[in-house]
Write a protein that holds these residues in place. Structure first.
Motif, mmCIF file in Angstrom:
data_model
loop_
_atom_site.group_PDB
_atom_site.id
_atom_site.type_symbol
_atom_site.label_atom_id
_atom_site.label_comp_id
_atom_site.label_asym_id
_atom_site.label_seq_id
_atom_site.Cartn_x
_atom_site.Cartn_y
_atom_site.Cartn_z
ATOM 1 N N ASP A 193 33.007 42.970 67.655
ATOM 2 C CA ASP A 193 33.961 43.861 66.984
ATOM 3 C C ASP A 193 34.287 45.070 67.856
ATOM 4 O O ASP A 193 35.437 45.501 67.933
ATOM 5 N N GLN A 194 33.260 45.629 68.524
ATOM 6 C CA GLN A 194 33.486 46.766 69.418
ATOM 7 C C GLN A 194 34.388 46.371 70.585
ATOM 8 O O GLN A 194 35.312 47.103 70.949
ATOM 9 N N ILE A 195 34.116 45.219 71.167
ATOM 10 C CA ILE A 195 34.915 44.744 72.302
ATOM 11 C C ILE A 195 36.357 44.525 71.871
ATOM 12 O O ILE A 195 37.292 44.929 72.571
ATOM 13 N N ALA A 196 36.558 43.901 70.717
ATOM 14 C CA ALA A 196 37.913 43.633 70.226
ATOM 15 C C ALA A 196 38.673 44.944 69.999
ATOM 16 O O ALA A 196 39.855 45.052 70.367
ATOM 17 N N ALA A 197 38.006 45.933 69.426
ATOM 18 C CA ALA A 197 38.654 47.227 69.191
ATOM 19 C C ALA A 197 39.005 47.910 70.516
ATOM 20 O O ALA A 197 40.094 48.470 70.661
ATOM 21 N N ASP A 198 38.090 47.849 71.477
ATOM 22 C CA ASP A 198 38.350 48.454 72.795
ATOM 23 C C ASP A 198 39.518 47.773 73.495
ATOM 24 O O ASP A 198 40.385 48.437 74.074
ATOM 25 N N LEU A 199 39.548 46.444 73.461
ATOM 26 C CA LEU A 199 40.639 45.709 74.109
ATOM 27 C C LEU A 199 41.978 45.977 73.422
ATOM 28 O O LEU A 199 42.998 46.109 74.093
ATOM 29 N N LYS A 200 41.959 46.077 72.115
ATOM 30 C CA LYS A 200 43.192 46.368 71.377
ATOM 31 C C LYS A 200 43.735 47.736 71.755
ATOM 32 O O LYS A 200 44.926 47.902 72.017
ATOM 33 N N GLN A 201 42.850 48.720 71.807
ATOM 34 C CA GLN A 201 43.263 50.074 72.172
ATOM 35 C C GLN A 201 43.785 50.110 73.607
ATOM 36 O O GLN A 201 44.815 50.725 73.895
ATOM 37 N N GLU A 202 43.082 49.444 74.511
ATOM 38 C CA GLU A 202 43.501 49.405 75.910
ATOM 39 C C GLU A 202 44.867 48.734 76.055
ATOM 40 O O GLU A 202 45.722 49.196 76.801
ATOM 41 N N PHE A 203 45.080 47.645 75.304
ATOM 42 C CA PHE A 203 46.365 46.950 75.348
ATOM 43 C C PHE A 203 47.483 47.841 74.822
ATOM 44 O O PHE A 203 48.560 47.912 75.418
ATOM 45 N N GLN A 204 47.242 48.522 73.719
ATOM 46 C CA GLN A 204 48.273 49.386 73.145
ATOM 47 C C GLN A 204 48.623 50.533 74.084
ATOM 48 O O GLN A 204 49.793 50.877 74.243
#
Length: 109
Positions: free
Chosen positions: A42-53
């Motif tokens: 979940d942490q990785i997914a949130a980090d990747l989402k933020q980085e992508f945005q």
């Protein structure tokens, strides 16, 4: 860790059968290990989402027409890069297997 770092790790993109017995070495409980990996995913997914945005905002402007949105090559390449990354669950599993996940047991304190 950034998305480019995960790309360098050579994490297998396909799901494979794993021996669950090796996941209780640190926690002495399979279920705790699964919860730890799930929370890390979940942490990785949130980090990747933020980085992508954050990365995709560089390419967008407030007055894009519909045609410009579909033809924006930079955004398309950025999206393809993130789509080709391993899934967050696979990344968390890799980190747990290689002792790269820090956790502490709240029950022992």
């Amino acid at each position: 860790m950034k998305a480019a770092d995960y790309k360098k790790l050579k994490i297998d993109l396909f799901a494979k059968t794993k021996d669950i017995r090796k996941y209780d070495k640190d926690t002495n409980n399979y279920y705790k290990s699964i919860v730890i990996m799930s929370k890390r995913a979940d942490q990785i997914a949130a980090d990747l989402k933020q980085e992508f945005q954050e990365s995709s905002q560089q390419f967008s402007s407030s007055n894009d027409t519909l045609e410009e949105v579909y033809e924006n090559r930079e955004q398309i390449e950025l999206s393809k890069f993130y789509e080709q990354l391993p899934k967050p669950t696979q990344m968390a599993l890799y980190e747990f297997e290689n002792d790269q996940v820090y956790f502490k047991d709240a029950d022992s304190e």
